[in-house]
Design an enzyme around this catalytic site. Sequence first.
Site, PDB file in Angstrom:
ATOM      1  N   ARG A  41       0.807  -1.227   0.000  1.00 56.46           N
ATOM      2  CA  ARG A  41       0.000   0.000   0.000  1.00 56.46           C
ATOM      3  C   ARG A  41       0.839   1.275   0.000  1.00 56.46           C
ATOM      4  NH1 ARG A  41      -3.340  -2.324  -2.224  1.00 56.46           N
ATOM      5  NH2 ARG A  41      -5.072  -3.430  -1.293  1.00 56.46           N
ATOM      6  N   SER A  42       2.001   1.206  -0.657  1.00 52.21           N
ATOM      7  CA  SER A  42       2.864   2.387  -0.743  1.00 52.21           C
ATOM      8  C   SER A  42       2.571   3.241  -1.974  1.00 52.21           C
ATOM      9  CB  SER A  42       4.339   1.963  -0.755  1.00 52.21           C
ATOM     10  OG  SER A  42       4.610   1.167  -1.896  1.00 52.21           O
ATOM     11  N   LYS A  51       2.583   1.868  -5.273  1.00 50.02           N
ATOM     12  CA  LYS A  51       3.367   1.354  -6.400  1.00 50.02           C
ATOM     13  C   LYS A  51       2.531   1.209  -7.674  1.00 50.02           C
ATOM     14  CE  LYS A  51       4.338  -2.460  -4.331  1.00 50.02           C
ATOM     15  NZ  LYS A  51       3.599  -2.342  -3.077  1.00 50.02           N
ATOM     16  N   SER A  52       1.405   0.522  -7.585  1.00 50.42           N
ATOM     17  CA  SER A  52       0.597   0.241  -8.774  1.00 50.42           C
ATOM     18  C   SER A  52       0.020   1.509  -9.382  1.00 50.42           C
ATOM     19  CB  SER A  52      -0.529  -0.745  -8.442  1.00 50.42           C
ATOM     20  OG  SER A  52       0.003  -1.999  -8.097  1.00 50.42           O
ATOM     21  N   ALA A  71      -1.161  -8.788 -15.668  1.00 51.38           N
ATOM     22  CA  ALA A  71      -1.428  -9.218 -14.297  1.00 51.38           C
ATOM     23  C   ALA A  71      -0.866 -10.624 -14.122  1.00 51.38           C
ATOM     24  CB  ALA A  71      -2.927  -9.212 -14.033  1.00 51.38           C
ATOM     25  N   THR A  72      -0.022 -10.792 -13.114  1.00 50.81           N
ATOM     26  CA  THR A  72       0.647 -12.078 -12.908  1.00 50.81           C
ATOM     27  C   THR A  72       0.032 -12.893 -11.775  1.00 50.81           C
ATOM     28  OG1 THR A  72       2.231 -11.110 -11.375  1.00 50.81           O
ATOM     29  CG2 THR A  72       2.843 -11.134 -13.721  1.00 50.81           C
ATOM     30  N   HIS A  98      -9.065  -3.264  -9.431  1.00 51.20           N
ATOM     31  CA  HIS A  98      -7.908  -2.797 -10.209  1.00 51.20           C
ATOM     32  C   HIS A  98      -8.296  -2.602 -11.677  1.00 51.20           C
ATOM     33  CE1 HIS A  98      -3.925  -3.062  -7.982  1.00 51.20           C
ATOM     34  NE2 HIS A  98      -4.823  -3.271  -7.038  1.00 51.20           N
ATOM     35  N   ARG A 110     -10.485   0.467 -12.117  1.00 52.68           N
ATOM     36  CA  ARG A 110      -9.711   1.703 -11.960  1.00 52.68           C
ATOM     37  C   ARG A 110      -8.964   2.056 -13.235  1.00 52.68           C
ATOM     38  NH1 ARG A 110      -5.530   0.746  -7.808  1.00 52.68           N
ATOM     39  NH2 ARG A 110      -4.190   0.115  -9.518  1.00 52.68           N
ATOM     40  N   ASP A 165       2.424  -6.307 -13.127  1.00 48.23           N
ATOM     41  CA  ASP A 165       2.050  -6.178 -11.724  1.00 48.23           C
ATOM     42  C   ASP A 165       1.569  -7.538 -11.221  1.00 48.23           C
ATOM     43  OD1 ASP A 165       1.450  -5.091  -9.263  1.00 48.23           O
ATOM     44  OD2 ASP A 165      -0.062  -3.699 -10.018  1.00 48.23           O
TER      45      ASP A 165
END
Length: 175
Positions: free
Chosen positions: A12-13, A15-16, A34-35, A50, A53, A80
């Site tokens: 939750r920093s 990044k995405s 998406a991996t 995701h 968004r 990601d």
Amino acid sequence: MRKIILITGGQRSGKSVYAEKLALSLSATPVYIATAHVWDDEFAERVRRHKERRGAQWTNIEEEKHLSRHNIINKVAVIDCLTLWCTNFFFNRDNDTRQPTVDEALAEIRNEFDKFTDQDATFIFVTNEIGSGEVSSNAVQRRFTDMQGWMNQYVAAHADEVVLMVCGIPVKIKG
């Protein structure tokens, strides 16, 4: 021209979101790879949010292991994430074969990374700094943390840029 960007940080920093904004600044029609393996309903809901968004301008690809199957020449792609991708090599979900060792899984991941990034594209890899917390008392978690940390180092060594996300703020580490 090939370019590799690694975006790392804690959970939750930001990044995405940062990776997606960066991709959209470089292309009107980026690719999102998406991996993740969807393990449960909560994670499926996270994936749905995701996708929602990102919006319609994105080409979405779901690929758990073999990124090199996908031709993204001359495109900008967000991958990601590296951590979940590593998980797919570390844990063998086939019941009829043995679990790979850390060295075997790491070699396979590095080989796939090299094949995938051997095309002219802009690659924006998102990863986690899972090794910056406490040392786990669980041996499996320690082995995975080691492997994932070594893979982060491998990607960072090949990256043109490395960005560390701290509280939603990008801090340039390399490039």
